[in-house]
Structure formats: C-alpha cells, structure tokens
Write an enzyme that holds these catalytic residues in place. Structure first.
Site, short mmCIF file in Angstrom:
data_model
loop_
_atom_site.label_atom_id
_atom_site.label_comp_id
_atom_site.label_asym_id
_atom_site.label_seq_id
_atom_site.Cartn_x
_atom_site.Cartn_y
_atom_site.Cartn_z
N ARG A 226 -13.66 11.24 14.68
CA ARG A 226 -14.30 11.12 15.98
C ARG A 226 -15.50 10.18 15.99
O ARG A 226 -16.49 10.40 16.70
CB ARG A 226 -14.69 12.50 16.52
CG ARG A 226 -13.53 13.43 16.76
CD ARG A 226 -12.56 12.87 17.81
NE ARG A 226 -11.37 13.72 17.91
CZ ARG A 226 -10.25 13.52 17.23
NH1 ARG A 226 -10.15 12.49 16.39
NH2 ARG A 226 -9.22 14.31 17.38
N SER B 229 -13.09 18.01 25.27
CA SER B 229 -13.58 18.75 24.10
C SER B 229 -15.08 18.54 23.95
O SER B 229 -15.56 17.41 23.90
CB SER B 229 -12.87 18.28 22.84
OG SER B 229 -11.49 18.61 22.88
N GLU C 141 -19.38 16.46 20.73
CA GLU C 141 -18.42 15.37 20.86
C GLU C 141 -18.67 14.62 22.17
O GLU C 141 -18.46 13.41 22.25
CB GLU C 141 -16.99 15.90 20.82
CG GLU C 141 -15.93 14.82 20.85
CD GLU C 141 -14.53 15.36 20.56
OE1 GLU C 141 -13.60 14.93 21.25
OE2 GLU C 141 -14.38 16.20 19.64
#
Length: 307
Positions: free
Chosen positions: A179, A228, A298
């Site tokens: 990520r 998310s 995130e």
C-alpha cells in the site's frame, strides 16, 4: 473558513495557462465522504502540458495536493491551504489498448481500466474492478484487492515534478511496498502503462463478476465512505482487529464504524471530517489497547482542522 484569494496573482504569473483556477472552492462534493472545507486554490489542468506549465511557474512555497475522485480521502474541516490539483477525466481519463499493453491516464477509474482490458481479452487487471479509485491513486499507494496489486501489472508510469519536468518510471523505479510506493511525494502522476495476458473473455468476466459480488455483499458501497480505513498489519486483518476491540458500529457524531465491514468508516448523513478522523483515532487507540498493534491509516488526510 476562507483563505486569501491568490488566484489573480497566479493568473498574472501564468498568462498562457489554459486550465481552470478557482479560489476557496469547496472540496466536500469532490470526496466520497462528502465532508471537509475549501481549497485555497483548486486547479483543473487542461492537459499534461498545461499541468507542467502551471507547476513550472507556481511559487515553490505553496503546498500542492492532488486528488482524483476523492474515494480514499478525508479533507479536514478547516480546508486546504495552498493548491489542490484535480485531474479531470476529460483530460487525463483516456484508456486504450495496444497488444498486451493497457495505457491509461491517471484520472481513469480503476474499474474502467479493468473493463477495457477485459474487452481486449486481457487478464491480470481484474482486481482493479473492485477498487473505487483512479489510476493515480493506484500508482501512489500500490492499490490492491482480491489477490492483485498495482505492482503486479505496471510497466511504466509518467509523472511531472514541481519544476514542470516530465519523468518516466519503470516498475522497479517505483519501489512498491504494501500500500505504498517509494516515488517522490511531490510527483504528480499523469499516465501509466500496464501489461495484461491474453485469456478467455468469459473467464475474465467471470472473475470480475466475483469481485463485484464480493463488494456488494461484504462492503458498504452504497454509503458515504472512504474505502478501507487502515492498512492490514503483517499477519493480521485490520477488520478483525477492529472487531475484536469492540468497535463494530462505534459512533462519533455522525461518523460510524460500518456494521457490514469494520475497516470502513461511514458518514451517516451529518458527519464532519473531524467526526470521521476522531472515530478513526478512537478505533486505533482501542485496537492498540486490546492487541498491542498500532494500525496505520490507509485513507489520506489533508488540510487543517477547524478552529
């Protein structure tokens, strides 16, 4: 809150600018959470050359932020000082196929890129069908879902730096990790090239249908959400940690941890950006207290908190 209007000075310094400059433009309508204050300056470039011209002549002391469709973003209630650049689909959203290469502008929706690849009978990009963002965000954060990641398919990315210079990066140059990418945060990605593999059209469509069915049944995709919220820690699922900490359904003001999926925060209708961020921080504190694991955001957060 409003900021000093610096657009007249910018326009005077950039007589050949073709894109649109707006002062104190609200950003809430441009984000999936539908919250947040204004941008001091919102710039929508006409094309990549216009963006390069703008960056070349922009005062170095002004901070710059880039947004796509605002699907993974919290804009704080006090607004964003400096310049917010929005890459519009009409200028940066083209997707085309040449052999096994899928070329896309960074304002192209991930889902659209997957669809174009499928239409050309190219597999490997199906995971993008389940990511509610743009290619620019996918490059910046190595977006992934359903067993695939951006790093698995990228051939080359194109970006413009703060001096208005264009650069090309190979997959290795991007230094992808979970990520995240190692690319300079000041770079603004404008285009990317991905490689797919020839495959059976029916099989590709079947996998995309599975991705969509999973989203429909497991994620609150009809809500005002940012996707998310936290990265999965090594060896753990963020949602399981959030659930184990007793946070399912937890509320702060108009913000709530989704009952359907604990790693999603939702705006129930009247949330502020501060409600959402405070809820996220409360969840992080409870998870660390119960598991000893510090969750990492995130979702990107930009701007100032309201005074």
């Amino acid at each position: 809150m409003s900021f000093a209007d610096i657009t007249p000075d910018l326009k005077a310094a950039m007589p050949e600018l073709r894109g649109r400059l707006l002062a104190n433009e609200g950003l809430a309508p441009l984000t999936w959470f539908r919250v947040g204050g204004p941008a001091q300056v919102l710039f929508t470039p006409a094309d990549a050359d216009d963006l390069a011209y703008f960056l070349k002549h922009l005062p170095a002391e002004l901070p710059v932020y880039v947004i796509g469709v605002g699907s993974n973003l919290i804009v704080r209630d006090g607004g964003v000082p400096g310049v917010v650049i929005r890459l519009a689909p009409r200028a940066f959203g083209e997707v085309k196929v040449d052999g096994d290469i899928v070329a896309a502008g960074t304002a192209a929706l991930d889902k659209r890129v997957a669809e174009v690849a499928a239409s050309a009978n190219l597999t490997g990009l199906e995971f993008l069908f389940g990511i509610p963002g743009t290619i620019g965000g996918a490059l910046r954060m190595n977006a992934g879902a359903n067993g695939g990641e951006t790093k698995d398919i990228l051939v080359e990315a194109t970006a413009i730096d703060r001096q208005g210079v264009t650069h090309h990066f190979t997959n290795a140059d991007m230094n992808f990790t979970y990520r995240a990418s190692g690319a300079d945060p000041s770079l603004i990605f404008t285009a990317a090239r991905f490689r797919g593999k020839p495959s059976d059209a029916e099989a590709i469509r079947g996998r995309m249908a599975e991705v969509q069915a999973h989203r429909e049944t497991a994620q609150p995709i009809r809500e005002k959400t940012g996707g998310s919220t936290f990265k999965n820690p090594p060896g753990h699922s963020a949602w399981r940690l959030v659930d184990a900490a007793g946070c399912r359904g937890l509320k702060v003001g108009g913000a709530q941890v989704s009952e359907m999926h604990c790693n999603f925060l939702i705006n129930t209708g009247n949330a502020t950006a501060d409600d959402i961020e405070t809820l996220g921080e409360t969840v992080r504190e409870r998870v660390e207290a119960t598991s000893g694991i510090a969750l990492q955001w995130e979702i990107k957060r930009i701007g100032l908190k309201a005074r």
